[in-house]
Enzyme design. Structure first.
Site, PDB file in Angstrom:
ATOM      1  N   GLY A   1      -3.142   7.429   1.557  1.00 53.73           N
ATOM      2  CA  GLY A   1      -4.114   6.284   1.351  1.00 53.73           C
ATOM      3  C   GLY A   1      -5.473   6.132   1.812  1.00 53.73           C
TER       4      GLY A   1
ATOM      5  CD  GLN B   1      -0.091   9.516  14.098  1.00 50.23           C
ATOM      6  OE1 GLN B   1       0.551  10.692  13.736  1.00 50.23           O
ATOM      7  NE2 GLN B   1      -0.531   8.528  13.253  1.00 50.23           N
TER       8      GLN B   1
ATOM      9  N   GLY C   1       0.919  -1.183  -0.046  1.00 52.74           N
ATOM     10  CA  GLY C   1      -0.089   0.030  -0.044  1.00 52.74           C
ATOM     11  C   GLY C   1       0.874   1.194  -0.137  1.00 52.74           C
ATOM     12  CG  HIS C   2       3.074   2.154   3.250  1.00 51.15           C
ATOM     13  ND1 HIS C   2       3.371   1.178   4.090  1.00 51.15           N
ATOM     14  CD2 HIS C   2       2.673   3.179   4.201  1.00 51.15           C
ATOM     15  CE1 HIS C   2       2.744   1.377   5.386  1.00 51.15           C
ATOM     16  NE2 HIS C   2       2.202   2.668   5.436  1.00 51.15           N
TER      17      HIS C   2
END
Length: 290
Positions: free
Chosen positions: A149, A63, A38-39
Site C-alpha cells: 500500500g 522494525q 486497505g489490506h
C-alpha cells in the site's frame, strides 16, 4: 484457505499449488495483521493479477525501536483469518518470532539514502528491519508479484530500490491508499485513537489537500508549502508534528527552490496522544518550474 505457521510447510504448499495450477504465479501481500479494508484491497489486487495469493501476518520486532509499540501492536489472528479467507487468500502465513528468527540474526539488509529522511530519520534502524524481514519473506515465498500500500510510500520506495539493486525476481505492485469516508487513511493503529483524537486526526488529509492546491497553483515555494501545512496541522490542538516534508519521489531528495521534479511527495507524521500516524500524497507534476 490454509493457515500455516512453519516455513518448511509454507514452501511445500506453494510448490504444490504452483504445480497444480500449471506453473501458476504467486502474489504476495506481507502485513503485520489487524487487517482493514486497505489490506483487503491488496488481496483483491493480488487475486486479480496472480493465480495463488499468499498473505503473511507477522509483527516484525526488527522494525520497532526500544520505546515503540511492539508489545501493544494490535493483534487478532482469529479475526484476521476470517477476513483473509472472505477476501480470497489461498494461504495465510502466521509465523511465530522464533520461526522467523530462531537465533539472534547476524545478517541484515540496509538501503541507503531513501531511508535517511521521513520515518527513517525519526525511527533509526526501522527500515533495516523492514528490508531484512521483506527479504526473508521474499526468499521464503518466492512470489512473482508483491503488493504494497502507498500509505507508507517511503516503505514502497525502499523495497523497490532494494529489489532493483539486488536483482530480486519479484515485481513490486504499489496500490492506492484506502481512506475512511471522512478522509482518514486506514491504519491498524487507528484503533488506538480516542474519539477526540480520531476527530482531530482528520487534519492530516485536509493538510495534504491544502499542499496539493498550493503546489498545483505554483503559488508557494517548497518552504512555504511546508510552513502552511504545519500551520494547518497545528490548528488541531492534540497534534504533535514529527515531520512535514516535500520531496521528490521515489528518490526522496529535497525539492530545490524554483524547481519541482516530475513527481513529488508531501509526507506527514503526526502524533495524537500516544498514536503516531503517517499520511502522504504523491503529486505528478511533469517538468515544471515554480
Amino acid at each position: 484457505m490454509q493457515a500455516i505457521k512453519r516455513i518448511s510447510q509454507l514452501k511445500e504448499e506453494i510448490r504444490r499449488l504452483r504445480k497444480e495450477k500449471g506453473d501458476g504465479t504467486v502474489g504476495f501481500v506481507p502485513t503485520m495483521g489487524y487487517l482493514h479494508e486497505g489490506h483487503l484491497s491488496l488481496l483483491a489486487a493480488a487475486k486479480k493479477e496472480t493465480d495463488i495469493v499468499v498473505m503473511s501476518i507477522f509483527v516484525n520486532p526488527l522494525q520497532f525501536g526500544p520505546n515503540e509499540d511492539f508489545e501493544k501492536y494490535p493483534r487478532d489472528h482469529e479475526r484476521d483469518l476470517k477476513m483473509a479467507e472472505a477476501a480470497g487468500a489461498d494461504i495465510v502465513f502466521l509465523p511465530e518470532t522464533s520461526e522467523m528468527y530462531p537465533r539472534p540474526i547476524k545478517t541484515t539488509v540496509s538501503v541507503a539514502e531513501v531511508t535517511e529522511r521521513l520515518c527513517g530519520a525519526s525511527r533509526p534502524g526501522h527500515f533495516d528491519g523492514v528490508a531484512t524481514v521483506v527479504t526473508k519473506l521474499f526468499n521464503i515465498v518466492q512470489p512473482d508479484k508483491a503488493f504494497f500500500g502507498m500509505k507508507d510510500a517511503q516503505q514502497v520506495a525502499v523495497i523497490r530500490r532494494m529489489v532493483d539493486d539486488l536483482n530480486m525476481n519479484v515485481t513490486i505492485v504499489p496500490c492506492p491508499t484506502l481512506r475512511e469516508e471522512d478522509g482518514l487513511a486506514m491504519s491498524s493503529r487507528n484503533v488506538y485513537l480516542s474519539p477526540e483524537e480520531r476527530k482531530q486526526a482528520l487534519v492530516l488529509s485536509q493538510s495534504l489537500r491544502l499542499a496539493e492546491a498550493l503546489i498545483r497553483e505554483r503559488s508557494a515555494s517548497p518552504d512555504e508549502v511546508r510552513r502552511r501545512v504545519e500551520e494547518h496541522i497545528r490548528t488541531a490542538q492534540l497534534a504533535d508534528i514529527d515531520y512535514v516534508e516535500l520531496l521528490s519521489y521515489p528518490e526522496l531528495a529535497p525539492v530545490q527552490p524554483g524547481q519541482m521534479p516530475p513527481s513529488v511527495i508531501i509526507a506527514l507524521a503526526v502524533k495524537f496522544g500516544k498514536t503516531r500516524l503517517i499520511d502522504n500524497l504523491i503529486i505528478e507534476m511533469g517538468n515544471s518550474h515554480v
